[in-house]
Design an enzyme around this catalytic site. Structure first.
Site, PDB file in Angstrom:
ATOM      1  N   ASP A 489       0.803  -1.215   0.000  1.00 46.20           N
ATOM      2  CA  ASP A 489       0.000   0.000   0.000  1.00 46.20           C
ATOM      3  C   ASP A 489       0.838   1.267   0.000  1.00 46.20           C
ATOM      4  O   ASP A 489       0.323   2.363  -0.221  1.00 46.20           O
ATOM      5  CB  ASP A 489      -0.851   0.029   1.278  1.00 46.20           C
ATOM      6  CG  ASP A 489      -2.255  -0.460   1.037  1.00 46.20           C
ATOM      7  OD1 ASP A 489      -2.735  -0.324  -0.089  1.00 46.20           O
ATOM      8  OD2 ASP A 489      -2.854  -0.981   1.990  1.00 46.20           O
TER       9      ASP A 489
HETATM   10  C1  GLC Z   1      -0.677   2.589   5.888  1.00 48.03           C
HETATM   11  C2  GLC Z   1       0.006   1.374   6.457  1.00 48.03           C
HETATM   12  C3  GLC Z   1      -0.232   0.173   5.645  1.00 48.03           C
HETATM   13  C4  GLC Z   1      -1.709   0.042   5.377  1.00 48.03           C
HETATM   14  C5  GLC Z   1      -2.278   1.317   4.758  1.00 48.03           C
HETATM   15  C6  GLC Z   1      -3.767   1.201   4.552  1.00 48.03           C
HETATM   16  O1  GLC Z   1      -0.094   2.941   4.711  1.00 48.03           O
HETATM   17  O2  GLC Z   1       1.384   1.568   6.576  1.00 48.03           O
HETATM   18  O3  GLC Z   1       0.272  -0.951   6.308  1.00 48.03           O
HETATM   19  O4  GLC Z   1      -1.947  -1.017   4.512  1.00 48.03           O
HETATM   20  O5  GLC Z   1      -2.031   2.378   5.607  1.00 48.03           O
HETATM   21  O6  GLC Z   1      -4.228   2.192   3.682  1.00 48.03           O
HETATM   22  C1  GLC Z   2      -1.599  -3.683   5.407  1.00 42.97           C
HETATM   23  C2  GLC Z   2      -2.824  -3.720   4.532  1.00 42.97           C
HETATM   24  C3  GLC Z   2      -2.631  -4.655   3.367  1.00 42.97           C
HETATM   25  C4  GLC Z   2      -1.353  -4.335   2.659  1.00 42.97           C
HETATM   26  C5  GLC Z   2      -0.172  -4.317   3.613  1.00 42.97           C
HETATM   27  C6  GLC Z   2       1.100  -3.886   2.968  1.00 42.97           C
HETATM   28  O1  GLC Z   2      -1.471  -4.897   6.064  1.00 42.97           O
HETATM   29  O2  GLC Z   2      -3.957  -4.106   5.261  1.00 42.97           O
HETATM   30  O3  GLC Z   2      -3.697  -4.546   2.480  1.00 42.97           O
HETATM   31  O4  GLC Z   2      -1.164  -5.282   1.664  1.00 42.97           O
HETATM   32  O5  GLC Z   2      -0.452  -3.439   4.667  1.00 42.97           O
HETATM   33  O6  GLC Z   2       1.109  -2.545   2.651  1.00 42.97           O
END
Ligand code: GLC
Ligand code: GLC
Length: 818
Positions: A489
């Site tokens: 993300d």
């Molecule tokens: C933040 C977190 C990530 C998560 C995302 C959701 O970027 O670091 O882990 O998946 O928020 O939008």
């Molecule tokens: C968080 C989010 C997941 C994403 C991950 C890596 O766990 O929930 O959707 O893939 O972060 O960014």
């Protein structure tokens, strides 16, 4: 240091001192009503949606940590005994000295037992099946040899339902709180006079000697939970809340002769009335649903019966996959806790934990599809329903809402779509469901696009749109365009954000239209073949051919443009520059594309696969797991986005982001390297770090999303336990790829890849209506390879066990060897 131990027979983790390095929690509830419950009775509960229908208040990031819960205060007023001694038997909130303390977290329940000055206390807390309440069964036992005069005060603080509004809108909320008190029952009815048709009830099954419902009266304005005035005075004030902060407290005077026990059943329930039956008379709520609930749980026996039923439910559920092995840590994680965590992720998605506030994220499209991999064998019917809900939030072009709301099941407009890995996870989830159940019928279900019935088409068409979306959204190297981000993300290659607070995920300031993801290509190469099989098996031969060609083309693109010499690249940025290459200053190598490419079998023939995972080991491995990338980004890179916003060693910037470690584990099994596969499995597995709890800090029975990487000061410290895709993927890695019991379209594939010192183990697996009792004999000490398989005493050809579907148990003996 350890703060407890596993009691595997009871399926419990036993915490032996209350001052754990972080609150160690459990989840109560498995249907509509849920509670978060810490080892010191902290936490809160809600009906269905942690944001919209929260019953009790909880202050996140509070000081001291974890204050707020279902509390019981005890006051010993015995002559010659306590002399007004006040304490909290769950340790918090008074941090009382206890002569005994134990908290047992079990499957859907928790039990706290403690003692002080000759008075024993026991609390069993759970949510009964099919009802919308928490039960707290409290027993007091006089272990001294004098008569005891005990005052017990219960205490909860009501949330005014909408948890976000409750913590922000004080100009309104301080004037709307309302309660009713009737005997031993305290009703919280804020907003019931207007648009709500639900209320909460907090009751006990015996007559009470007083009550309080106004927080300030009970506590005293400048007191904390650790010094409630009413308790220290030894007398409830019978306060009736009017605005401000409604709470619920019962005062019970208990006289206990030496050796005597008394049991009380407290119930905290959620009740609803039909719109036209809200009132008994003007201003008086209709209490029928509460009466019904409270009559049902009016005695300790009734509570015990409900508790036994809950235990049976979990026993049956976890009986579907069990493990027996010499390595008890692995066996208890795979057989009990990992599956339990998978069920919690099924119920909660990413909404409510001690790191997720319950008011933020809804259900993720990608997260929910991956979570499914971990629970589809436990609750296949519910997995089916979940798939149809998720698919309904897909757009007609195959892309998808990134998140949706659990109550309305509608896509979340604030975050929208454009995460280009999302569509492929639907194929992954549906394939797992069909392999588990053999239910191809699901493909013919009509499912809306964008929640619009007028746009409905079959689930198969949804899969096709998913597949085609990737095929038609490729960049200059023939690799998939990344969009807002892929699985990571925080890799926001079109974002270019300079404004503090702006979302990295939804901002797009620089869309050159060429940023590509090697990871999405690998996910495509991994899930694509399942799509091909599904087409073939449902008479869609042409589509299967087309799909196979597309996969071959994509694999070629990875081979031509996704290889960096020693490992797979991660992506190309919006300027066409490589990410995850030795040419980069930081972020030279990433874990995700390497794990997934090898899972997909890319580079198996030419040695690249092996080289890639060797490089992962060389550059990314640590004592506590594999970090996401190296070297960590030292500075903020506007062209990379959130990944570089984190200080080195945390989260996606070179933290051990556990979710992706099992991809390497599985990749290692694809290479046949059982020793290394198991090593990567154990490093992030919490049970193996139980005696290192001071550093790890999180619960030793559940996975955490992240463990601080080697660039961080507290390398090895975990954060964000419970709600993480790590649960599902580690379960897949251990059950399907290491222990090697893997559902495939035709049956149950036996394909172990174990450490050479794992000599034998047993797996029992319920699969499509039969029980498979699988004994694996590895006295040969190999890492992979099967010499023979016996099924019910007869030699069996091939590695796929048939679908018996006869409701019987079958004995399988697998002999490993060269
Ligand atoms: C933040 C977190 C990530 C998560 C995302 C959701 O970027 O670091 O882990 O998946 O928020 O939008
Ligand atoms: C968080 C989010 C997941 C994403 C991950 C890596 O766990 O929930 O959707 O893939 O972060 O960014």
């Amino acid at each position: 240091m350890q703060y407890g131990y596993f009691d595997d027979n009871a399926r419990e983790y036993v915490i032996t001192r209350p001052d754990t390095p972080y609150p160690w929690i459990n989840y109560l509830g498995c249907e509509d009503f849920y509670g978060l419950f810490s080892n010191t009775s902290g936490g809160y509960c809600f009906y269905r949606d942690a944001r919209m229908l929260r019953l009790t208040r909880y202050r996140y990031n509070n000081v001291p940590a974890d204050s707020g819960g279902r509390y019981f205060y005890l006051r010993d007023g015995s002559a010659g005994g306590g002399g007004g001694d006040v304490w909290t038997p769950s340790w918090m909130p008074m941090k009382s000295e206890l002569s005994r303390y134990e908290c047992r977290h079990g499957m859907g329940y928790s039990r706290i037992s403690s003692a002080r000055n000759g008075l024993a206390f026991s609390q069993v807390s759970f949510v009964p099946l099919h009802d919308t309440c928490e039960i707290h069964k409290i027993t007091l036992t006089n272990e001294s040899n004098i008569d005891k005069r005990i005052d017990m005060f219960s205490f909860i603080e009501f949330c005014l339902w909408n948890a976000n509004d409750d913590m922000t809108n004080f100009q309104r909320n301080f004037s709307i709180g309302e309660v009713e008190i009737e005997g031993s029952r305290i009703y919280h009815k804020t907003e019931y006079r207007e648009r709500r048709n639900h209320y909460a009830v907090w009751a006990v099954n015996v007559p009470i000697d007083g009550f309080d419902t106004d927080r300030q009266t009970f506590l005293g304005l400048y007191n904390g939970f650790d010094h409630p005035q009413a308790v220290f005075d030894g007398e409830a004030k019978n306060s009736v809340a009017s605005g401000w902060a409604p709470v619920g407290s019962h005062h019970i005077k208990a006289r206990l002769a030496p050796g005597e026990s008394k049991t009380f059943v407290f119930v905290l329930g959620y009740c609803e009335n039909p719109e036209d039956q809200k009132w008994e008379k003007q201003g008086i709520i209709n209490k029928k649903p509460a009466n019904k609930l409270l009559e049902k749980y009016g005695t300790p026996d009734a509570a015990d019966e409900a508790f036994a039923a809950l235990n049976e439910y979990w026993k049956a559920l976890l009986g579907r996959f069990t493990v027996d092995a010499e390595d008890k840590k692995m066996a208890r994680m795979a057989g009990i806790w990992n599956q339990y965590q998978c069920m919690v992720t099924f119920n909660m998605s990413r909404s409510a934990s001690y790191f997720e506030s319950g008011i933020g994220r809804g259900m993720g499209f990608r997260d929910s599809n991956q979570d499914l991999l971990g629970f589809v064998h436990l609750v296949p019917e519910r997995a089916r329903a979940r798939i149809l809900d998720i698919a309904a939030t897909q757009f007609p072009d195959g892309s998808a809402y990134h998140q949706y709301q659990p109550l309305t099941k509608r896509g979340n407009n604030e975050i929208g779509s454009g995460f280009n890995d999302d569509p492929l996870w639907l194929i992954c989830g549906v394939a797992a469901y069909i392999k588990e159940t053999g239910d191809y019928g699901i493909l013919e279900e009509k499912v809306p696009f964008d929640n619009n019935e007028a746009l409905a088409d079959t689930l198969f068409i949804h899969l096709k749109r998913s597949f085609d979306y990737t095929v038609t959204h490729t960049g200059p190297h023939g690799l998939p365009l990344i969009g807002r981000a892929d699985w990571n993300d925080c890799l926001n290659l079109n974002c270019f954000s300079k404004t503090p607070g702006e979302s990295f995920q939804t901002t797009a300031n620089f869309e050159s239209g060429i940023a590509e993801s090697v990871l999405i290509a690998a996910i495509f190469a991994f899930t694509g073949p399942d799509y091909v099989e599904i087409c073939r098996r449902t008479g869609r031969g042409d589509e299967a051919q087309y799909a196979e060609k597309a996969i071959a083309t994509m694999t070629e693109a990875v081979n031509n443009h996704g290889w960096d010499g020693g490992w797979f690249l991660r992506a190309y940025d919006a300027h066409g520059k490589k990410i995850g290459s030795r040419e980069c200053e930081d972020g030279k190598i990433f874990i995700e594309s390497n794990g997934f490419a090898v899972m997909a079998g890319i580079g198996l023939k030419d040695g690249r696969a092996q080289k890639a995972l060797d490089s992962v080991k060389e550059h990314l491995d640590t004592k506590y797991g594999i970090v996401l990338l190296q070297p960590a980004y030292k500075d903020y890179h506007i062209e990379l986005g959130e990944v570089s916003s984190y200080p080195p060693g945390y989260k996606e910037n070179a933290g051990i982001f556990c979710h992706n470690n099992p991809w390497v584990t599985i990749g290692e099994t694809v290479l046949g390297r059982g020793n290394r596969a198991f090593e990567t499995y154990t490093k992030i597995c919490p049970a193996y770090r139980e005696d290192d709890s001071d550093l790890r800090r999180m619960e030793p029975y559940v996975y955490a999303q992240m463990v601080a990487g080697k660039d961080a000061v507290r390398h090895g410290e975990a954060k964000n336990s419970w709600l993480t895709g790590t649960a599902a993927w580690t379960f897949v890695s251990i059950s399907q790829y290491i222990l090697g019991v893997r559902p495939v379209f035709d049956g149950l594939l036996i394909d172990p890849c174990v450490p050479s010192n794992m000599k034998n183990y047993t797996v029992t697996r319920h699969f499509r209506g039969a029980d498979y009792h699988i004994m694996v004999d590895n006295s040969a000490g190999v890492e992979k390879g099967i010499k023979s398989i016996m099924v019910d005493g007869n030699p069996h050809n091939g590695a796929v066990l048939p679908v018996f579907g006869d409701n019987k148990a079958h004995n399988i003996i697998v002999t490993m060897g060269k």
